[in-house]
Design a protein around this motif. Structure first.
Motif, PDB file in Angstrom:
ATOM      1  N   GLY A 122       0.768  -1.232   0.000  1.00  0.00           N
ATOM      2  CA  GLY A 122       0.000   0.000   0.000  1.00  0.00           C
ATOM      3  C   GLY A 122       0.798   1.280   0.000  1.00  0.00           C
ATOM      4  O   GLY A 122       0.214   2.373  -0.118  1.00  0.00           O
ATOM      5  N   GLN A 268      -7.574  -4.187   5.433  1.00  0.00           N
ATOM      6  CA  GLN A 268      -6.745  -2.987   5.338  1.00  0.00           C
ATOM      7  C   GLN A 268      -5.332  -3.412   4.942  1.00  0.00           C
ATOM      8  O   GLN A 268      -4.856  -4.486   5.316  1.00  0.00           O
ATOM      9  CB  GLN A 268      -6.676  -2.266   6.685  1.00  0.00           C
ATOM     10  N   ASN A 269      -4.649  -2.530   4.207  1.00  0.00           N
ATOM     11  CA  ASN A 269      -3.257  -2.838   3.862  1.00  0.00           C
ATOM     12  C   ASN A 269      -2.323  -2.284   4.939  1.00  0.00           C
ATOM     13  O   ASN A 269      -2.736  -1.538   5.828  1.00  0.00           O
ATOM     14  CB  ASN A 269      -2.900  -2.329   2.462  1.00  0.00           C
ATOM     15  N   TYR A 271       0.074  -0.069   4.871  1.00  0.00           N
ATOM     16  CA  TYR A 271       0.239   1.383   4.889  1.00  0.00           C
ATOM     17  C   TYR A 271      -0.918   2.047   5.624  1.00  0.00           C
ATOM     18  O   TYR A 271      -0.716   2.977   6.415  1.00  0.00           O
ATOM     19  CB  TYR A 271       0.328   1.900   3.454  1.00  0.00           C
ATOM     20  N   GLU A 272      -2.126   1.560   5.403  1.00  0.00           N
ATOM     21  CA  GLU A 272      -3.301   2.087   6.117  1.00  0.00           C
ATOM     22  C   GLU A 272      -3.210   1.791   7.605  1.00  0.00           C
ATOM     23  O   GLU A 272      -3.544   2.638   8.441  1.00  0.00           O
ATOM     24  CB  GLU A 272      -4.575   1.479   5.541  1.00  0.00           C
ATOM     25  N   GLY A 275      -0.687   4.040   9.403  1.00  0.00           N
ATOM     26  CA  GLY A 275      -1.182   5.398   9.589  1.00  0.00           C
ATOM     27  C   GLY A 275      -2.070   5.566  10.801  1.00  0.00           C
ATOM     28  O   GLY A 275      -2.341   6.696  11.230  1.00  0.00           O
ATOM     29  N   GLN A 276      -2.530   4.464  11.380  1.00  0.00           N
ATOM     30  CA  GLN A 276      -3.401   4.524  12.561  1.00  0.00           C
ATOM     31  C   GLN A 276      -2.645   4.288  13.866  1.00  0.00           C
ATOM     32  O   GLN A 276      -3.237   4.355  14.946  1.00  0.00           O
ATOM     33  CB  GLN A 276      -4.518   3.483  12.423  1.00  0.00           C
ATOM     34  N   TRP A 286      -0.378  11.634   9.698  1.00  0.00           N
ATOM     35  CA  TRP A 286       0.408  10.623   8.999  1.00  0.00           C
ATOM     36  C   TRP A 286       0.826  11.130   7.625  1.00  0.00           C
ATOM     37  O   TRP A 286       1.970  10.975   7.201  1.00  0.00           O
ATOM     38  CB  TRP A 286      -0.430   9.361   8.889  1.00  0.00           C
ATOM     39  N   GLN A 287      -0.071  11.769   6.926  1.00  0.00           N
ATOM     40  CA  GLN A 287       0.208  12.195   5.554  1.00  0.00           C
ATOM     41  C   GLN A 287       1.197  13.347   5.479  1.00  0.00           C
ATOM     42  O   GLN A 287       1.849  13.539   4.457  1.00  0.00           O
ATOM     43  CB  GLN A 287      -1.099  12.592   4.853  1.00  0.00           C
ATOM     44  N   ARG A 294       7.608   7.768   6.965  1.00  0.00           N
ATOM     45  CA  ARG A 294       6.519   6.828   6.648  1.00  0.00           C
ATOM     46  C   ARG A 294       7.083   5.523   6.086  1.00  0.00           C
ATOM     47  O   ARG A 294       6.530   4.449   6.311  1.00  0.00           O
ATOM     48  CB  ARG A 294       5.542   7.480   5.658  1.00  0.00           C
ATOM     49  N   THR A 298       6.224   2.122   7.944  1.00  0.00           N
ATOM     50  CA  THR A 298       5.520   1.045   7.254  1.00  0.00           C
ATOM     51  C   THR A 298       6.317  -0.248   7.320  1.00  0.00           C
ATOM     52  O   THR A 298       5.766  -1.335   7.533  1.00  0.00           O
ATOM     53  CB  THR A 298       5.246   1.428   5.787  1.00  0.00           C
TER      54      THR A 298
END
Length: 328
Positions: A122, A268-269, A271-272, A275-276, A286-287, A294, A298
């Protein structure tokens, strides 16, 4: 900056700055003996690092013709300056497994495979291409593999009457090592045990379960009689056994957090999921955090997902071009 760590044996810490890096500094340890000096790790292949290292070695009157340079693991902040400070007479020693793995890196077998997996998990492909241009792991690494004497797990070498054991502690890297000064009970922990940050544990290509390796290696170090533990970054102001327990607990909590995220929402992948999670980042979201952070986060999330898959707690499935996860 040079700090005297102990008087007998005579050990110093040359603080090597790591500009614009959350690690802040590398602790390059120098142990002086009548039979020559031990130097542990080097710093990035970057001018600021080289200036600090050479100035420190000069101030300590270290003769690299009569020195042993020990490299704890393959990361660029530990290997970057090997060829800049060694002479034809310097003895360079590095663990067999990581030295072999470095060969695969220079054969271009590792980072393309690593980034291919991140994309399948992801991570945005465009960000992969961007981070390659700014990631210190890549740009401040040695330009070619340096000549070294590989040392096997548990083997020792001597400087005069001092005996040093190379302790295999895979996890942070596939062949990470610590260095144990046996009679004096001093452990140079490298990045295996850090005291005010957690070592990054990522999903190394061709390694089945990096996190499991790391947790086993923590237990291994806890079995040594250690009077002084010297980490490769930042401070060393607490009991090493207490810190090992904290690091194990950190990963247990992280595994539980990831399991709860997967359990809450299927497919969910990585990367998702990453981010949590809560990371030690200055940015609010996260973004907005730097791409390379990141990238590291990851990879660390994937090492925990790999562990949960191997423990049969979650299931990994292919959904189109991506891998996703669901609770067992």
């Amino acid at each position: 900056m040079i700090e005297r760590i102990c008087e007998k044996p005579e050990i110093y810490n040359i603080h090597i700055p790591l500009p614009n890096n959350p690690l802040k500094n590398l602790n390059c340890y120098v142990m002086k003996t009548t039979a020559g000096s031990l130097v542990v790790d080097t710093g990035f292949a970057k001018q600021e690092c080289l200036d600090a290292l050479t100035a420190g070695l000069r101030e300590l009157n270290v003769d690299m013709d009569h020195a042993t340079l020990y490299i704890t693991h393959l990361h660029a902040d530990h290997t970057g300056l090997v060829d800049c400070i060694r002479t034809d007479q310097t003895r360079v020693i590095m663990g067999t497994e990581d030295y072999s793995y470095m060969g695969k890196i220079f054969n271009d077998e590792i980072w393309p495979e690593y980034n291919r997996r991140l994309i399948e998990e992801g991570f945005p492909k465009a960000d992969i291409l961007t981070q390659k241009k700014e990631n210190p792991v890549v740009i401040y690494a040695p330009k070619e593999i340096f000549a070294a004497e590989p040392i096997k797990a548990g083997e020792s070498f001597f400087i005069g009457d001092y005996e040093f054991e190379s302790v295999s502690t895979p996890g942070h890297t596939p062949g990470n090592t610590c260095l144990y000064l046996k009679k004096e009970k001093i452990m140079f922990t490298g990045d295996h045990v850090l005291f005010d940050i957690s070592p990054n544990i990522t999903c190394w290509p061709f390694v089945r379960n990096s996190l499991e390796d790391y947790l086993i290696s923590l237990d291994k170090i806890a079995g040594y009689d250690i009077h002084l533990a010297l980490p490769a970054h930042r401070k060393h102001e607490m009991d090493v056994y207490e810190r090992i327990a904290q690091l194990k607990n950190h990963h247990i909590k992280r595994l539980q957090n990831i399991f709860e995220i997967v359990k809450k929402k299927d497919y969910q992948n990585a990367y998702e999921i990453a981010g949590q999670l809560r990371w030690s980042l200055r940015e609010n979201t996260w973004q907005t955090c730097p791409i390379r952070q990141r990238w590291f986060a990851t990879g660390e999330t994937l090492s925990h997902l790999d562990y949960l898959v191997q423990m049969n707690r979650i299931i990994k499935v292919k959904d189109g071009d991506l891998f996703v996860y669901r609770a067992k």
